[in-house]
Enzyme design. Structure first.
Site, short mmCIF file in Angstrom:
data_model
loop_
_atom_site.label_atom_id
_atom_site.label_comp_id
_atom_site.label_asym_id
_atom_site.label_seq_id
_atom_site.Cartn_x
_atom_site.Cartn_y
_atom_site.Cartn_z
CE LYS A 181 -70.00 60.51 58.06
NZ LYS A 181 -69.78 61.82 58.71
NE ARG A 230 -70.21 66.41 64.70
CZ ARG A 230 -70.49 65.90 63.49
NH1 ARG A 230 -71.74 65.64 63.16
NH2 ARG A 230 -69.54 65.67 62.62
CG HIS A 276 -67.58 68.67 59.93
ND1 HIS A 276 -67.58 68.45 58.58
CD2 HIS A 276 -68.67 68.03 60.41
CE1 HIS A 276 -68.63 67.69 58.26
NE2 HIS A 276 -69.31 67.43 59.35
NE ARG A 309 -63.86 66.37 56.62
CZ ARG A 309 -63.71 67.63 57.03
NH1 ARG A 309 -62.55 68.23 56.92
NH2 ARG A 309 -64.74 68.28 57.54
CE1 TYR A 323 -99.69 43.34 64.26
CE2 TYR A 323 -97.70 44.42 63.50
CZ TYR A 323 -98.36 43.29 63.92
OH TYR A 323 -97.67 42.11 64.03
CB CYS A 380 -95.25 45.19 60.33
SG CYS A 380 -96.99 45.50 59.98
CG MET A 381 -89.52 43.75 63.20
SD MET A 381 -89.34 42.63 64.60
CE MET A 381 -90.04 43.58 65.94
CG ASP A 382 -90.85 40.67 60.38
OD1 ASP A 382 -89.75 41.00 60.85
OD2 ASP A 382 -91.75 40.10 61.04
C1 PLP Z 1 -69.68 62.69 57.57
C2 PLP Z 1 -68.59 63.69 57.50
C3 PLP Z 1 -68.21 64.26 56.27
C4 PLP Z 1 -69.00 64.06 55.00
O1 PLP Z 1 -70.12 64.89 55.04
P1 PLP Z 1 -71.14 64.99 53.80
O2 PLP Z 1 -72.06 66.07 54.18
O3 PLP Z 1 -71.81 63.66 53.72
O4 PLP Z 1 -70.31 65.28 52.61
C5 PLP Z 1 -67.10 65.08 56.25
N1 PLP Z 1 -66.42 65.34 57.38
C6 PLP Z 1 -66.78 64.84 58.57
C7 PLP Z 1 -66.01 65.21 59.78
C8 PLP Z 1 -67.87 64.01 58.67
O5 PLP Z 1 -68.23 63.52 59.87
#
Ligand code: PLP
Length: 367
Positions: free
Chosen positions: A34, A129, A159, A215, A258, A305-307
């Site tokens: 992601k 969450r 999670h 995951r 700046y 800075c920005m750039d």
């Molecule tokens: C981002 C995410 C992961 C991966 O988490 P890490 O800590 O980067 O391994 C796994 N499950 C869910 C639901 C996530 O949002």
């Protein structure tokens, strides 16, 4: 090289995934790609992941569809959608989806058409969450049971909130809550084949949480999910490089950038790097982080800075055009993303994922 280059070592990425898969023993591994593959580039990273692990995971249906558009065909799960999401192209593309509420399950069913959706039901075991509230779980399970003729509940999942603190009591509590939710679903007649709970931190510290799939995100990119944890034999995948756009001498007492938030105490040479917060380099890195020039660490001086930003080269021999490494594996004396995170009071995830803007990605080990 462009003004800022993110160099991604896909050989290291694959090796990290293989290492994590071996730690996960009998569980299958899902590579989480992601948010642009945590800043590494979603499509090339996913393509590399497909060579070594069975699963790829993303947050949003849009990300999943982008992967399919790139030619990706393997098992793919997404988990974050808002009401009104158009699930039709997602289901037609054979993407596994997540239901966290009865309403979401109904939206998925309504979009099924000729497809038979593969659904993972998500229970919130304490992160508070995403995921079904525990009080709503029986209703979600019942709705899924009633829809059995039209969808497959292939997974049940949750999670962790505190897996990066292995001793935190929330971990045991969440795992117990997960086991209870699974038992409720099984009692109601669901027969999911994939239970999954572990992120990177749990994959490396908590074998009891591996279930059927782990995951892994951050650890696959070679960054430790537990900042001062054991060396896991992983290799940072990302190196961020630029080149000196300009080098000049300044006198003692001169201010830089700046607000003149840095003033030279003695005559020195400063170098200009053509990248800034437009590329996701935190403004606060000025006067705090270091970069490497010819293997020597030099401080970033004045505000970013920005750039562009400025470094104090001191007496290091450096010319315009020379390579500057912002962070990388650390092998050549450069800071790591973890070093930047420590200095900036954040986590390694944020350092790599926030990079964007006028960045060019280059890849080693792509096929
Ligand atoms: C981002 C995410 C992961 C991966 O988490 P890490 O800590 O980067 O391994 C796994 N499950 C869910 C639901 C996530 O949002």
């Amino acid at each position: 090289m462009n003004q800022l280059e993110v160099h991604v070592d896909l050989d290291a990425y694959r090796a990290n995934l293989e290492r994590l898969a071996s730690l996960a023993s009998s569980a299958q591994t899902m590579a989480v790609v992601k948010a642009g593959g945590y800043g590494h580039g979603m499509v090339p990273v996913a393509r590399a992941a497909r060579e070594v692990v069975p699963w790829v995971g993303v947050a949003t249906p849009t990300e999943a569809l982008a992967l399919r558009a790139s030619g990706d065909t393997g098992p793919l799960l997404c988990w974050l959608a808002v009401p009104g999401e158009d699930y039709r192209p997602v289901l037609a593309a054979g993407i596994d989806v997540t239901a966290s509420s009865v309403a979401q399950l109904h939206e998925i069913l309504a979009a099924a058409g000729e497809t038979r959706p593969r659904v993972h039901l998500k229970i919130d075991t304490g992160l508070n969450r995403n995921g079904s509230a525990r009080s709503e779980w029986p209703a979600l399970v019942e709705a899924a049971r009633r829809a059995r003729g039209r969808l497959d509940v292939v997974g049940l999942w949750s999670h962790f909130a505190c897996a990066d603190e292995p001793e935190h009591p929330a971990n045991d509590a969440q795992q117990t809550a997960f086991d209870e939710a699974v038992a409720q679903a099984r009692d109601a007649g669901l027969e999911p084949s994939l239970l999954h709970l572990a992120n990177s931190a749990a994959t490396v510290t908590r074998p009891s949480s591996h279930y059927d799939v782990v995951r892994v995100g951050i650890a696959s990119y070679g960054l430790n999910p537990i900042p001062r944890g054991d060396d896991l034999g992983l290799r940072p995948v990302m190196t961020v490089r630029s080149r000196l756009a300009h080098v000049k001498e300044i006198a003692a007492g001169e201010g830089v950038s700046y607000g003149h938030r840095w003033v030279a105490e003695a005559p020195t040479r400063i170098g200009l790097i053509p990248a800034g917060y437009g590329e996701g380099i935190m403004r606060a890195a000025g006067n705090r982080c270091q970069v490497a020039v010819h293997g020597h660490r030099v401080p970033m001086v004045g505000v970013v800075c920005m750039d562009q930003f400025v470094v104090d080269l001191g007496d290091i021999e450096a010319e315009p055009g020379d390579v500057v490494t912002l962070f990388g594996s650390g092998d050549d004396g450069e800071p790591t993303a973890q070093d930047w995170a420590d200095v900036l009071g954040t986590i390694n995830y944020e350092i790599v994922t926030r990079l964007g803007g006028r960045i060019r990605h280059t890849y080693r080990g792509g096929r």
